[in-house]
Design a protein around this motif. Structure first.
Motif, short mmCIF file in Angstrom:
data_model
loop_
_atom_site.label_atom_id
_atom_site.label_comp_id
_atom_site.label_asym_id
_atom_site.label_seq_id
_atom_site.Cartn_x
_atom_site.Cartn_y
_atom_site.Cartn_z
N LEU A 88 2.14 1.83 -3.39
CA LEU A 88 1.08 2.25 -4.46
C LEU A 88 0.35 3.47 -4.25
O LEU A 88 -0.30 4.15 -4.75
CB LEU A 88 0.04 1.19 -4.35
N ARG B 108 0.84 -1.26 0.08
CA ARG B 108 -0.02 -0.03 -0.04
C ARG B 108 0.92 1.23 -0.01
O ARG B 108 0.51 2.32 -0.57
CB ARG B 108 -0.95 0.25 1.11
N VAL C 11 -2.47 3.83 -10.41
CA VAL C 11 -1.09 3.64 -10.45
C VAL C 11 -0.67 2.77 -11.72
O VAL C 11 -1.37 1.69 -12.18
CB VAL C 11 -0.80 2.42 -9.32
N CYS D 57 -0.43 -7.49 -5.50
CA CYS D 57 -1.36 -6.47 -5.60
C CYS D 57 -2.82 -7.37 -5.84
O CYS D 57 -3.68 -6.97 -5.18
CB CYS D 57 -1.24 -5.30 -6.71
#
Length: 71
Positions: free
Chosen positions: A9, A6, A49, A29
């Motif tokens: 990301l 996270r 992303v 992910c």
């Protein structure tokens, strides 16, 4: 590892040296249910992303010369 993923990301672009590293990252992910738009983009709250393969090399001659120096 979820906190690490996270954190990474939070970037708009995440790059790796090889396609294998890209694929491994995307699989990680997916394992925490990050939704994918396509093969190299995922959606998080507030941003998208992009994950890509960005190979880079080193200046071999510079490092080879430095390794031989007595400094």
């Amino acid at each position: 590892y979820k906190k690490l993923l996270r954190g990474v990301l939070n970037a708009e672009v995440v790059g790796f040296h090889t396609n294998g590293y890209v694929n491994n990252f995307i699989e990680c992910c997916k394992s925490i249910n990050i939704p994918m738009i396509n093969d190299n983009e995922m959606v998080l709250p507030g941003h998208t992303v992009r994950v890509g393969h960005f190979p880079m090399g080193i200046d071999y001659q510079r490092f080879a010369t430095a390794a031989k120096s007595k400094v």
